[in-house]
Design an enzyme around this catalytic site. Structure first.
Site, PDB file in Angstrom:
ATOM      1  N   TYR A   1      13.319 -33.488 -18.350  1.00 33.69           N
ATOM      2  CA  TYR A   1      11.900 -33.487 -18.682  1.00 33.69           C
ATOM      3  C   TYR A   1      11.048 -33.727 -17.444  1.00 33.69           C
ATOM      4  CZ  TYR A   1      12.017 -38.605 -18.381  1.00 33.69           C
ATOM      5  OH  TYR A   1      12.170 -39.874 -17.928  1.00 33.69           O
ATOM      6  N   GLY A  60      -6.027 -11.409   8.260  1.00 38.46           N
ATOM      7  CA  GLY A  60      -5.838 -11.598   9.697  1.00 38.46           C
ATOM      8  C   GLY A  60      -5.130 -10.428  10.347  1.00 38.46           C
ATOM      9  N   MET A  67      -4.552  -6.365  11.184  1.00 42.76           N
ATOM     10  CA  MET A  67      -5.358  -5.159  11.319  1.00 42.76           C
ATOM     11  C   MET A  67      -5.230  -4.362  10.037  1.00 42.76           C
ATOM     12  SD  MET A  67      -4.887  -2.593  14.360  1.00 42.76           S
ATOM     13  CE  MET A  67      -4.919  -1.029  13.558  1.00 42.76           C
ATOM     14  N   HIS A  71      -8.240 -41.012  -1.474  1.00 38.71           N
ATOM     15  CA  HIS A  71      -7.958 -41.902  -2.606  1.00 38.71           C
ATOM     16  C   HIS A  71      -8.744 -41.463  -3.831  1.00 38.71           C
ATOM     17  CE1 HIS A  71      -8.602 -45.604  -5.031  1.00 38.71           C
ATOM     18  NE2 HIS A  71      -7.316 -45.750  -4.799  1.00 38.71           N
ATOM     19  N   SER A 129      14.529 -41.482 -13.376  1.00 39.57           N
ATOM     20  CA  SER A 129      13.246 -40.782 -13.364  1.00 39.57           C
ATOM     21  C   SER A 129      12.808 -40.700 -11.907  1.00 39.57           C
ATOM     22  CB  SER A 129      12.226 -41.545 -14.199  1.00 39.57           C
ATOM     23  OG  SER A 129      10.989 -40.875 -14.148  1.00 39.57           O
ATOM     24  N   LYS A 183       0.836  -1.199   0.000  1.00 39.44           N
ATOM     25  CA  LYS A 183       0.000   0.000   0.000  1.00 39.44           C
ATOM     26  C   LYS A 183       0.875   1.255   0.000  1.00 39.44           C
ATOM     27  CE  LYS A 183      -3.944  -1.204   2.153  1.00 39.44           C
ATOM     28  NZ  LYS A 183      -4.462  -1.625   3.473  1.00 39.44           N
ATOM     29  N   CYS A 214       8.464 -38.397 -12.919  1.00 40.95           N
ATOM     30  CA  CYS A 214       7.206 -38.970 -13.379  1.00 40.95           C
ATOM     31  C   CYS A 214       6.209 -39.093 -12.248  1.00 40.95           C
ATOM     32  CB  CYS A 214       7.444 -40.324 -14.036  1.00 40.95           C
ATOM     33  SG  CYS A 214       8.132 -41.541 -12.937  1.00 40.95           S
ATOM     34  N   ARG A 257      -3.397  -0.780  -7.176  1.00 46.68           N
ATOM     35  CA  ARG A 257      -2.583  -2.011  -7.202  1.00 46.68           C
ATOM     36  C   ARG A 257      -2.886  -2.723  -8.502  1.00 46.68           C
ATOM     37  NH1 ARG A 257      -6.101  -4.983  -2.447  1.00 46.68           N
ATOM     38  NH2 ARG A 257      -8.060  -4.870  -3.579  1.00 46.68           N
ATOM     39  N   ARG A 312      -3.102   2.864   8.123  1.00 52.58           N
ATOM     40  CA  ARG A 312      -3.335   1.641   7.346  1.00 52.58           C
ATOM     41  C   ARG A 312      -2.122   0.716   7.422  1.00 52.58           C
ATOM     42  NH1 ARG A 312      -6.947   2.806   2.692  1.00 52.58           N
ATOM     43  NH2 ARG A 312      -8.078   4.694   3.263  1.00 52.58           N
TER      44      ARG A 312
END
Lengths: 881, 881
Positions: free
Chosen positions: B860, B102, B104, B454, B772, B24, B840, B338, B93
């Site tokens: 990769y 959370g 102020m 699952h 891998s 800010k 992988c 912003r 502010r």
């Protein structure tokens, strides 16, 4: 390498060149340098072998070097290789830096052929039998070991000949018989190899040397190296030695000797002598040897000379030496010497004797004994004074003396043991299906398999006595038979897992005198004095403290007598067993905060009183208490059994409301992989009040004892932490309770047993006063091995394949798990230099692993009470490294 | 720090000082520097906050600095704080570098007191109501946020007053009412705090600043930071700004605006305006706002000025800006700006627009979109214009819109789907036995479990829509009930895996145009053009290749259309399901080599034909085939069920020989922790012929296609390797079979999924052509988490406690698991510079993790087909880091 020297005359080497000349070659050189009578010879280096194995060919300069040294050997001996009238013969011996089963050992009589066999007879005073016997041995040995001709082909031919001649022993065959046998052997050789037995002595020598080189990669040798973690690229040396003969008449002979008794360590002359014989004959056991003392009657001069040499060698090696010698027509020749193997008791006695004789200092003495030997001295033994019947002998695969009723199936073992009987499980061989029976038995006996068989591996893992591979046992489904003795189920057997002996009936068990010494009952015995001296010195030397794993005051007191300097691991879940299981069940099944609170409140005074006992027994010493670790469903019945009970009750129309409720709970708490499930710190964060109750019990117990004027030193250990956030939360809760309950300072630390904890140890150290490595779980998770599952299922196969030399649960895996320990140690100390570091896995009592923990810089190891002396000894030895 | 500057006037800062001035403060400074009309003010730095939090006191020099800046503010505004006649008021502010719930936020009207409230009224042209309303708001806001007075105490008093006055809205209260309310609020304040509301404006300011500092450590803020892994020691800045008022009459007002439409990205004027009001009132929704365009009628000058400013800001920030402004008596003031949040579609459109407008380059455009946004654009959506019935709401666990007939067992799902029906599989929870049904279903709905259950994990892996944990559903074997609605098998359901909503009946589905674009159907839509431009640029930039995880030719073909450059993981065990399960059962139950050989021989042609399909679909691209990984008992029935079946049959006296035999086998193969048991390479080394069969099938399939003139590029991957010896043995066997079967070159490599493999990667690299990383198992073992168990049991709690910000199974844990990946990458490449490295695990398709894999230097990533475009985009973005 251009210009590298590949061949060393015995006069050029020394015992310090083992890596280059192998053990045998280096010691032959050393004896030569000492001026002892060693037949002339030379050694081809391991470096030549490495070059041969890498390229498949000898290094270019090797042939010429061998020729030079051979020429010099011929000059020294006054005979030439291949000479017809007076031929020089040589033996060719392998010898690596480590002794290694599976490699080709020796070929004798190299140099003999059709043309000079008569010359050899002449050399031997016209003894034609001797010459032909030497020749047929060469064909046989060369065929078998150099050219892979099946040994049976030769021994069958020999047996046929004996049968045809109607004689029983080789020695009853005459010169003509042996000449004919040599011809037969040569035919066998040609048939199997496709070419004639080589007549050129130099070709014999060349082929033999190449075969020794190649035998470095023989299957058994490779497997052995893999198991023993011996690098595969060292190669073997080859020694070429002029033959001397102990079988040239009554003024010849051969023998072995030890400078001290390798069994007891007692000083004196120990050995055997065989007149008119060669080394092979001693091994074959054809004639009986005589005690070495008898040599003084047979050949006083050689005897005295031998005694002189033995004194020289012992003084030079400053240790018990094991030698081989031959007397050829009254002239003594030394064929080999090495530092001799000995029993555990002898190791301690000899080390102490040599200190007393001023030959070595205490550090050196400490280097020469091991924790493994001390462990052997601590096992109870059978009292053999009643001379019990030896029923069979197998491989001593897992030490201990076990007595019990024979059973022949795992199921019977479990049921009989369940009704309180001691049983010995007898199986042809075991497999994973036998696991429950193996756990139930006092000891395990098999007819098949060696030290790495399933039975052996599993028994060692469980600490059960085991004899395997007792192949004279004929085991059926419900009995065993040895000769005409039959043992039925229920008949008592005694098995000795150290010696491999199996006795019929119950043999009385003798407590170990070394354990009695640790327990505090003094003794004037020489062994106990030696142990005392070496333990005292180890304690002086060691930097590592040694604590014990103990959960009760009794165990703690015992361990303290064994030298424990505190408790490194008290498993509080062990306090939840027995009568208290009911309270734990209530806790687990609690539906409301009230029910849970009540169950915890009932457990609090019980836990507190356990801690009072424990802290009292360890007064003044640190006691690390681990908060509850295992998943709670371990305290509930098995899912399978309960499901069956409920289903069957339902089928019968019976009431089963309680069981159904329990089944629901068990099913709800059932985990696919409980090892990796809701346990340890996770329980503490999910079940309100559980850790708080334990911490309160610890703090209140400490306050109680402090009020009595004692000095309790509890340490709280949080299990299974993987992230610093977990520890921070528990620590906050602990600190608050401790501050409320007591003024006694209490350290708060964590197990490092989850790989992530080791990997993020720098973060975790911020919230920990100490780390204790839980190397059991660390091994399970680093390898992905559930100990419950894999040891029985495939470790035997992995050992057989040489993937392990030893189970990583027995001895710490330095490369993998050890790396995690190092990472955590370094990061933890970097974050917090005063961080206390210990280990409380079973590795804390394993000799190899203790050296590693010393090297890494831990502050202490903790192990089972019985292993405390072993850890003390090894910690002292480690400090000498 | 001596001499450190703790306070910055707005004219001294800039947007680059976010760390010091907060978001800010930095943006207010930036606007001031641009000459925009920002009320005068200054910002106290995060550094002052850190000092305060460390010591509990302000740094000594801070008070004087604030005084200096306040004096300068007073000069600028021509008013003084605390002045009775013409008081200066300020807002205070908070503003950290990251926006953070959370903490102020704001206290307005600081500076008002009993003595100057009349002066404020005079300033406002005699508006007493305004002055008292401002004062009561200060007491209320200051009481709540600075002094922790419960908010209800104030709002209850306000409600009482309105009731007493018989009015509904705050605006209907007059000046006297508000004066009385202020007095009531001050009494409430005194009662709760024990002292009077502070009348000294400087004390008000001092206390408010301290409260903002302290709010950095408010519980919610700490939790949020823990979850988002924002360091806890950054601190917040505090901006003090001269108050301007939008509620001083019809020539005043307040508004918010966006420089482009944050929903669609379309250019234009988007925003809302509220005449004669303050920002708070907009939020409270008391009166209706009007579209921003209307401002041109109300106040043309301010409107034109605002448009100018918005153009300036967009040009300056080169992005969509989100602003707040106030007009006080015809004068425009900017209160905040912003970079604005936007929808996924808008993000792509705006990025492309800005490139076309020449405002940013393609790299910058790529930085401004994300894989998560692309993922959102790929899911089909429900057309909710018909306002369908919401039956239940659960967790949106795997996005997508699925419509189909409800089925309640996996078997029915498979059979109905087999006959061409779309089905939704409804289960209380799923387990691996449901896999075939999950594959067959369009969507999965469960009553239990969260995002990591699952069902959720498997569905995400397969790209199936999934809603889980819809706990209002009462699911029985063949129907579900919610309240009095019952859904039977065959009734149609629609589930939205993004929102978690479950609808009764068929809701029409809108296909995603972005997926159509990937599938190859062109479109002229602006969004698709934007995606195309950005994907093309990402592909140009990225260094990481992107492969897919696929087990069938169809999946492979689809993934290829999505841009996959090969297969990184083909799980061969998926080929063992369905009809073939019988063959697998034969294999497992085989008692003789012959039986085992027969079962393997029957599987060979089936596996071969699977590979032919797969290699054909990926012709010319690499296909990594993993040899069988899971424990064999996964292919057998459950122990509990089978034990019950056998026990009940026995109870009934029925025949059950087959089941008993099966039960014996299941029990024998049962493992405590199968995850850490006999699976992967261990199976291959223990069960003769199993790996050989698979390798032969691969090699023969390759040979078959090569004969057709195609270019198969198979790679064989050995799972669960922990020691190089394991890999060496399997490699030896593979090489021999490959050489026999084909001339096609086949790489042989290993998964790195066991921590020890990562720790000993240097050794393992000697025997591997590629690594891998199996980051799923690596996460399980590094943390000691069994995914099947822990996610449901306590992950929710860990997320709640902030131990994780996100499950380590979703996004790679950099500190722990990531460290293993680094260790293995470094050691592997050091041993073998050309070693190919990939990943992988499911992390291969996670945006955060893709950046990590790029950074570590892998070659990769491999992920599910659906995630291939996401991985491509993120790999491109990672290359810009």
């Amino acid at each position: 390498m251009a210009g590298e020297k590949y061949v060393y005359d015995f006069s050029e080497g020394s015992k310090d060149l083992k890596d280059l000349l192998g053990g045998k070659g280096a010691n032959l050189a050393e004896m030569t340098r000492l001026g002892l009578p060693v037949p002339a010879g030379f050694t081809i280096t391991t470096s030549a072998c490495r070059a041969f194995l890498a390229t498949g060919e000898n290094p270019p300069s090797l042939a010429a070097e061998i020729d030079d040294h051979l020429a010099s050997l011929e000059r020294d001996m006054g005979r030439e290789l291949g000479d017809h009238g007076d031929p020089l013969l040589v033996s060719v011996r392998s010898g690596a830096a480590f002794s290694m089963p599976g490699m080709m050992e020796t070929v004798l009589n190299v140099g003999l052929n059709d043309a000079n066999v008569a010359g050899l007879a002449a050399q031997a005073g016209g003894d034609e039998r001797f010459a032909w016997d030497s020749y047929r041995r060469l064909v046989q040995m060369f065929g078998k070991t150099v050219c892979d001709v099946p040994g049976d082909a030769f021994s069958d031919a020999l047996d046929e000949l004996k049968q045809a001649r109607g004689v029983r022993n080789d020695v009853d065959l005459g010169a003509d018989d042996l000449a004919a046998l040599t011809a037969t052997f040569k035919r066998i050789f040609a048939k199997h190899t496709g070419h004639d037995f080589p007549q050129d002595p130099r070709e014999q020598l060349r082929l033999t040397i190449a075969a020794v080189f190649r035998s470095w990669n023989a299957e058994r040798a490779v497997l052995y190296r893999r198991q023993e973690r011996i690098p595969g690229d060292l190669g073997t040396a080859v020694s070429v030695v002029a033959m001397v003969f102990g079988n040239l008449g009554p003024d010849s002979g051969t023998g072995v000797a030890f400078t001290r008794d390798p069994a007891s360590g007692a000083q004196g002359i120990y050995g055997d002598y065989l007149q008119n014989a060669q080394g092979e004959d001693v091994v074959a056991g054809i004639r009986n040897t005589v005690p070495l003392e008898r040599l003084q009657e047979i050949d006083r001069r050689s005897y005295d000379r031998l005694l002189d040499i033995m004194a020289t060698l012992e003084g030079h090696y400053r240790d018990l030496c094991d030698i081989e010698f031959t007397i050829e027509r009254g002239k003594l020749w030394m064929l080999q010497t090495r530092v001799g193997k000995r029993t555990a008791a002898a190791a301690f006695r000899i080390a102490a004797q040599l200190v007393q004789e001023g030959m070595i200092d205490r550090d050196e003495a400490l280097r020469r004994v091991s924790g493994a030997q001390l462990g052997q001295l601590m096992f109870p033994r059978f009292d053999l004074s009643s001379a019990p019947d030896v029923l069979a002998t197998g491989v001593g695969a897992s030490p201990g003396a076990a007595v019990g009723k024979a059973v022949f199936t795992a199921a019977r073992a479990a049921s009989l043991a369940g009704s309180g009987e001691d049983v010995i499980l007898v199986r042809r061989e075991t497999n994973p299906e036998d696991l429950a029976g193996m756990i139930a038995a006092r000891g395990i006996l098999t007819a098949r398999g060696g030290k790495t068989s399933h039975a052996a591996v599993v028994a060692r893992g469980m600490g059960r006595a085991c004899v395997c591979g007792a192949d004279s046992l004929d085991i059926s489904g419900s009995s065993l038979r040895v000769g005409d003795v039959e043992i039925a189920e229920g008949d008592v057997l005694s098995i000795d897992g150290t010696t491999g002996r199996v006795y019929r009936g119950a043999v009385p068990v003798q407590p170990s005198e070394v354990v009695q010494y640790f327990e505090g009952s003094a003794s004037e015995d020489e062994l106990v004095q030696a142990v005392d001296m070496l333990m005292t010195h180890a304690d002086d030397r060691r930097r590592l403290a040694v604590r014990t794993n103990a959960d009760t005051g009794d165990d703690a007191a015992r361990a303290r007598r064994f030298g424990a300097e505190g408790i490194g691991l008290c498993r509080t879940e062990h306090m939840f067993l027995g009568d208290r299981k009911e309270l734990v069940e209530k806790l687990i099944l609690a539906h409301t905060d009230q029910e849970r609170g009540d169950a915890l409140a009932a457990l609090l005074p019980l836990q507190r009183s356990d801690f009072v006992d424990l802290f009292r027994a360890m007064d003044g010493l640190p006691v690390t208490v681990r908060l509850i670790d295992p998943p709670l469903h371990e305290f509930l019945p098995s899912l399978e059994e309960l499901a069956v009970t409920v289903a069957v009750a339902r089928e019968r129309g019976e009431e089963h409301a309680d069981d159904e409720r329990l089944l629901d709970a068990v099913r709800r708490m059932h985990e696919q992989n409980p090892m990796l499930g809701l346990r340890g710190v996770r329980l503490g964060l999910v079940i309100p009040g559980l850790f708080a109750m334990q911490v309160r019990a610890i703090a209140e117990a400490a306050a109680h004892l402090a009020a009595e004027g004692l000095h309790p030193r509890p340490e709280i250990m949080v299990p299974l932490v993987g992230a610093v956030q977990e520890l921070e939360m528990v620590r906050g809760e602990c600190e608050q309770i401790v501050a409320e309950a007591t003024g006694v300072p209490i350290l708060i630390g964590t197990m490092i047993e989850v790989p992530r904890a080791a990997l993020t140890a720098g973060q975790i150290a911020e919230a920990a006063d100490f780390f204790s490595f839980g190397t059991n779980d660390l091994t399970q998770m680093a390898w992905g091995f559930s100990r419950d599952d894999v040891e029985g299922a495939f470790f035997w196969r992995y050992l057989e394949l040489g993937i392990f030399g030893i189970s990583p649960f027995e001895s710490l895996d330095r490369d993998g798990v050890g790396r995690l320990v190092r990472i955590a140690t370094d990061a933890g100390r970097a974050e917090k230099p005063g961080l206390k570091l210990g280990v409380c896995g079973e590795h804390g009592g394993d000799p190899e692993s203790v050296h590693f923990f010393h090297e890494v810089g831990l502050d202490y190891v903790s192990c089972s009470p019985f292993r405390v002396p072993i850890a003390r000894l090894e910690a002292g030895r480690a400090a000498l490294d």
